[in-house]
Every structure is written in C-alpha cells, then in structure tokens.
Design an enzyme around this catalytic site. Structure first.
Site, PDB file in Angstrom:
ATOM      1  CG  HIS A  48      -7.761  -0.416  -0.849  1.00  0.00           C
ATOM      2  ND1 HIS A  48      -9.115  -0.444  -0.582  1.00  0.00           N
ATOM      3  CD2 HIS A  48      -7.187   0.135   0.251  1.00  0.00           C
ATOM      4  CE1 HIS A  48      -9.343   0.062   0.612  1.00  0.00           C
ATOM      5  NE2 HIS A  48      -8.194   0.431   1.135  1.00  0.00           N
TER       6      HIS A  48
ATOM      7  CG  HIS B 219      -5.068   4.213   1.786  1.00  0.00           C
ATOM      8  ND1 HIS B 219      -6.164   4.955   2.208  1.00  0.00           N
ATOM      9  CD2 HIS B 219      -5.462   2.917   1.838  1.00  0.00           C
ATOM     10  CE1 HIS B 219      -7.157   4.141   2.491  1.00  0.00           C
ATOM     11  NE2 HIS B 219      -6.763   2.893   2.271  1.00  0.00           N
TER      12      HIS B 219
ATOM     13  CG  ASP C 278      -8.989   2.402   4.992  1.00  0.00           C
ATOM     14  OD1 ASP C 278      -7.855   2.222   5.476  1.00  0.00           O
ATOM     15  OD2 ASP C 278      -9.326   1.974   3.866  1.00  0.00           O
TER      16      ASP C 278
ATOM     17  CD  GLU D 123      -3.214  -0.603   2.095  1.00  0.00           C
ATOM     18  OE1 GLU D 123      -3.212   0.469   2.735  1.00  0.00           O
ATOM     19  OE2 GLU D 123      -4.114  -1.459   2.208  1.00  0.00           O
TER      20      GLU D 123
END
Length: 134
Positions: A81, A79, A92, A25
């Site tokens: 995935h 961010h 999150d 990530e």
C-alpha cells in the site's frame, strides 16, 4: 498456527521489492517448508496501479510449479500500500483465494510497516510476524 514465520532474507526481499515499485503497488508470493517462509517470489502487477494489483498469472503458475518441485508450500501472499495503512481494503478481503497469510507492506511513512493477516470468509484476523535467521 497464530503467526507467520519468515526468514529475514525473504522478509528483506519482500520489503525491497515493494520499495522499488513505489509509487505503484507491488505484489508477490511467499513460500517455504515446515511452516517457515524461506523464499519471496516477486510477481508483476499487471494493473500497474498505485491503488490496486493483479498478479501476472503466468508468473504465478510458474512460481507454484517451482514451489512444488522444491517441496515448498505457498505460505503467504503480499502486496504493498504505497500511500495507505497496512490493513486489507474491502477489495483485498473480497478477493482472497488461497488459505494462507496475507501481508501488506505500507509505504506511507519514512519506514515501511508490514502487517500480516488471516482472512477467512470476510473475517480479518491480525497475526504476528516472527522473523527467523536466514
């Protein structure tokens, strides 16, 4: 506002950073002025994990100081995935800290997909992304 405005160059940099870090990530900050993201801050994921991230706090503090020096505001946190859909995980949602947009770059298909959300008190609201010229 109901949407997030991002300069095309900052958007490309964010997606490129996420693709470079795959299979881990990636994470970072988005800043700008007058409600438009103009700068992408790539932050090191100290977890070095394909399923979680934690930002390097030294880099975050430095970025926030530089934003202030340039009269910019924190407008988004992103961010990736690498192997799942572009929707916030329970982790999150539970770890939202700043009142800004939260963007997720999904890399589980041939072409990256980016979605943005406003998350308040566990409530997740999708918001459109408007790209503007850099």
């Amino acid at each position: 506002m109901g949407y997030i405005r991002i300069a095309a160059g900052a958007y490309r940099e964010m997606v490129h950073h996420c693709m470079e870090e795959k299979p881990l990530e990636a994470c970072g900050l988005l800043s700008g002025s007058e409600g438009t993201v103009g700068r992408c801050w790539n932050i090191r994921n100290v977890n070095q994990s394909p399923v979680s991230f934690a930002m390097d706090m030294e880099q975050v503090v430095t970025a926030l100081q530089q934003m202030k020096q340039h009269n910019e505001q924190l407008l988004g946190i992103y961010h990736s995935h690498p192997n799942s859909y572009p929707y916030p995980s329970i982790f999150d949602i539970e770890h939202v800290v700043y009142p800004c947009s939260y963007l997720i770059v999904s890399l589980n298909r041939l072409r990256p997909r980016v979605r943005s959300y406003r998350i308040t008190g566990g409530d997740v609201q999708h918001e459109p992304i408007w790209l503007v010229p850099s």
